[in-house]
Write a protein that holds these residues in place. Structure first.
Motif, PDB file in Angstrom:
ATOM      1  N   LEU A 173       4.623   9.859  -5.431  1.00 48.66           N
ATOM      2  CA  LEU A 173       4.259   9.524  -6.853  1.00 48.66           C
ATOM      3  C   LEU A 173       4.701  10.417  -7.712  1.00 48.66           C
ATOM      4  O   LEU A 173       5.380  10.088  -8.957  1.00 48.66           O
ATOM      5  CB  LEU A 173       2.573   9.538  -6.925  1.00 48.66           C
ATOM      6  CG  LEU A 173       1.978   8.494  -5.887  1.00 48.66           C
ATOM      7  CD1 LEU A 173       0.556   8.637  -6.030  1.00 48.66           C
ATOM      8  CD2 LEU A 173       2.426   7.292  -6.058  1.00 48.66           C
ATOM      9  N   ASP A 178      -6.391   2.715  -1.669  1.00 49.17           N
ATOM     10  CA  ASP A 178      -5.486   2.723  -3.003  1.00 49.17           C
ATOM     11  C   ASP A 178      -6.013   4.003  -3.965  1.00 49.17           C
ATOM     12  O   ASP A 178      -5.182   4.719  -4.340  1.00 49.17           O
ATOM     13  CB  ASP A 178      -4.991   1.590  -3.675  1.00 49.17           C
ATOM     14  CG  ASP A 178      -6.248   0.742  -4.029  1.00 49.17           C
ATOM     15  OD1 ASP A 178      -7.498   1.126  -3.439  1.00 49.17           O
ATOM     16  OD2 ASP A 178      -6.116  -0.337  -4.627  1.00 49.17           O
ATOM     17  N   VAL A 215      -4.325   8.980 -10.949  1.00 50.49           N
ATOM     18  CA  VAL A 215      -3.652   9.942  -9.895  1.00 50.49           C
ATOM     19  C   VAL A 215      -4.274  11.185 -10.004  1.00 50.49           C
ATOM     20  O   VAL A 215      -4.988  11.705 -11.198  1.00 50.49           O
ATOM     21  CB  VAL A 215      -2.159  10.075  -9.997  1.00 50.49           C
ATOM     22  CG1 VAL A 215      -1.672   8.733  -9.804  1.00 50.49           C
ATOM     23  CG2 VAL A 215      -1.633  10.739 -11.234  1.00 50.49           C
ATOM     24  N   LEU A 240       2.492   2.180  -5.024  1.00 49.68           N
ATOM     25  CA  LEU A 240       2.089   2.947  -4.005  1.00 49.68           C
ATOM     26  C   LEU A 240       3.203   2.338  -2.694  1.00 49.68           C
ATOM     27  O   LEU A 240       3.497   3.192  -1.628  1.00 49.68           O
ATOM     28  CB  LEU A 240       0.861   2.653  -3.519  1.00 49.68           C
ATOM     29  CG  LEU A 240      -0.066   3.349  -4.606  1.00 49.68           C
ATOM     30  CD1 LEU A 240      -1.617   2.944  -4.067  1.00 49.68           C
ATOM     31  CD2 LEU A 240      -0.126   4.841  -4.361  1.00 49.68           C
ATOM     32  N   ILE A 289       3.507   3.337 -11.571  1.00 50.51           N
ATOM     33  CA  ILE A 289       3.296   3.654 -10.332  1.00 50.51           C
ATOM     34  C   ILE A 289       3.258   2.577  -9.195  1.00 50.51           C
ATOM     35  O   ILE A 289       2.429   1.734  -9.464  1.00 50.51           O
ATOM     36  CB  ILE A 289       2.069   4.680 -10.095  1.00 50.51           C
ATOM     37  CG1 ILE A 289       2.219   5.729 -10.934  1.00 50.51           C
ATOM     38  CG2 ILE A 289       1.627   4.961  -8.671  1.00 50.51           C
ATOM     39  CD1 ILE A 289       2.887   7.041 -10.538  1.00 50.51           C
ATOM     40  N   ARG A 318      -4.072   7.477  -4.383  1.00 50.10           N
ATOM     41  CA  ARG A 318      -3.640   8.043  -5.889  1.00 50.10           C
ATOM     42  C   ARG A 318      -4.344   9.151  -6.020  1.00 50.10           C
ATOM     43  O   ARG A 318      -3.712  10.171  -6.628  1.00 50.10           O
ATOM     44  CB  ARG A 318      -3.990   6.864  -6.880  1.00 50.10           C
ATOM     45  CG  ARG A 318      -3.186   5.785  -6.894  1.00 50.10           C
ATOM     46  CD  ARG A 318      -3.885   4.509  -7.797  1.00 50.10           C
ATOM     47  NE  ARG A 318      -2.751   3.627  -8.024  1.00 50.10           N
ATOM     48  CZ  ARG A 318      -2.229   3.187  -9.111  1.00 50.10           C
ATOM     49  NH1 ARG A 318      -2.313   4.205 -10.163  1.00 50.10           N
ATOM     50  NH2 ARG A 318      -1.331   2.314  -9.154  1.00 50.10           N
TER      51      ARG A 318
END
Lengths: 300, 152
Positions: free
Chosen positions: B27, A192, B62, B21, B19, A196
């Motif tokens: 995103l 994850d 991010v 996923l 956010i 990101r």
């Protein structure tokens, strides 16, 4: 965009073991590149080639257009590196370590190094030998970024660290890219985090690149779709384009690379209909491609 | 409001963006959508600063390029403007009047994508229109709640 790193057809053998098998890899300026794979997949071996620590059995490695084996000084001055082992000279104090490291780098920015030490709350008088894992990672990070490298190479930087220090590492990645437009290559088993933080992902398995592309493209081409069958199925027959299937009885879920339309025609002869469909997460794609689940970030 | 420059960082408005996923939306688009709605609903006001790229990237964990892409798209849509020097702020008077042809092109592109997705998922046109109305109603009520809670 400029290719900062260009690896072509890289193979590396250790005795009879093939650690890397015809690997192609590219890193473009100003982007974050994530390397994923299970332990022993070849991520560290690839990173060591970028640092010139290993000589290719076959293929070529270029960093800033230079061969890191033939021109280690030219390459290493412009690279920052932190490994999961955080090797640091145990007998030194942090201050001494910074001065010592400074000598190797014409671009060293001591004010930046001090600022980071302050941010981390690290006392320069402390000896490396007495530091906790988290403090070691922070110290290693200062050493890796204070010369403002053009490429920051992080090999499993988050491994074994708590959420606070992991955030420091993400901060270093973000600063490298956002403030200076520089390039980051990092390997991680925290999918994850990779999803990101990366613009581009390379998945390595058994020394081979099994997937390579922008995060958006990778997610855009892999879907998870639910299937419902008229009759109970003991097992799902192999369907073209599907990577994995989970489920039982009448309801199944598949990870597939084909379009929803193609999947629909493939399951129709089996009496199957499609339920909901969405793009797969990197974790799901990874498990589907590599066949083994990995740890997830505890902090997510 | 004064903006300090130099040693202190320009903070910009704290933007509560979530956010996800797993929901399959890229995103940067999740960020674009949420900022759009905050501007449309008045939670972000004209002239208000958006967080600096680095700050928002860190907050959301991010890559900064995702924020760059999101802000770029918001700017192209006329929702935000870049300040001379640094920073991004909510633009005056909403989206500038784009040429009619351009407006049509943008919306038609979105409609085509939606129609093709709907087709793949076996939605009839009627069902799709109904779903759009339902979402719009939901969004309107959510925005009202958000706004009330931020003012209250």
């Amino acid at each position: 965009m400029t290719n900062i790193v260009e690896v072509q057809g890289l193979s590396r053998q250790f005795g009879a073991t093939i650690a890397l098998d015809a690997v192609d890899f590219r890193a473009t300026e100003g982007r974050v590149h994530g390397l994923v794979g299970v332990n022993g997949a070849g991520k560290t071996t690839l990173i060591k080639h970028l640092l010139g620590l290993l000589r290719p059995t076959r293929g070529s490695v270029r960093v800033f257009g230079l061969d890191p084996v033939r021109d280690p000084v030219g390459v290493l001055r412009r690279v920052g590196y932190l490994s999961e082992y955080r090797e640091l000279p145990e007998w030194m104090r942090i201050d001494e370590l910074l001065r010592y490291t400074q000598a190797y780098y014409p671009t060293w920015d001591m004010a930046y190094a001090r600022e980071l030490l302050d941010t981390f709350g690290l006392d320069g008088k402390r000896k490396v030998a007495g530091l906790s894992q988290g403090m070691r990672a922070q110290t290693g990070l200062v050493v890796a970024v204070a010369h403002r490298p053009e490429v920051l190479l992080l090999d499993e930087p988050s491994s074994g660290l708590d959420a606070v220090v992991r955030q420091d590492i993400l901060d270093a990645i973000v600063r490298t890219v956002a403030d200076d437009g520089r390039t980051v290559i990092f390997s991680s088993h925290l999918l994850d985090e990779v999803e990101r933080m990366s613009d581009h992902v390379t998945m390595i398995h058994d020394g081979k690149v099994v997937l390579n592309g922008s995060v958006e493209d990778i997610r855009g081409t892999h879907s998870v779709t639910g299937l419902t069958f008229a009759q109970r199925l003991e097992r799902l027959p192999k369907i073209d384009g599907t990577l994995t299937a989970t489920g039982s009885g009448r309801t199944w879920s598949v990870v597939h690379k084909t379009s929803v339309e193609e999947l629909r025609s493939a399951v129709a002869p089996l009496g199957g209909e499609l339920a909901e469909s969405r793009s797969a997460t990197l974790e799901e794609i990874f498990v589907a491609r590599v066949g083994r689940a990995t740890q997830r970030s505890e902090a997510a | 409001m004064y903006h300090y420059t130099g040693t202190l960082e320009q903070s910009g408005a704290p933007v509560d963006i979530k956010i996800n996923l797993a929901d399959g939306v890229p995103l940067y688009r999740q960020i674009v959508n949420q900022i759009r709605y905050r501007v449309a609903s008045g939670l972000l006001e004209v002239g208000e600063d958006l967080p600096p790229i680095r700050t928002l990237a860190l907050q959301l964990k991010v890559t900064p390029n995702t924020i760059v892409k999101a802000y770029g798209e918001l700017e192209a849509a006329g929702i935000v403007r870049k300040r001379h020097g640094a920073g991004t702020f909510v633009a005056d008077g909403g989206p500038p009047r784009l040429a009619d042809r351009e407006r049509k092109r943008i919306i038609e592109e979105r409609i085509d994508a939606l129609l093709s997705e709907a087709h793949h998922l076996d939605f009839s046109l009627d069902e799709l229109v109904k779903a759009i109305r339902r979402r719009q109603a939901l969004m309107a009520s959510k925005t009202a709640v958000d706004k009330a809670s931020s003012e209250g």
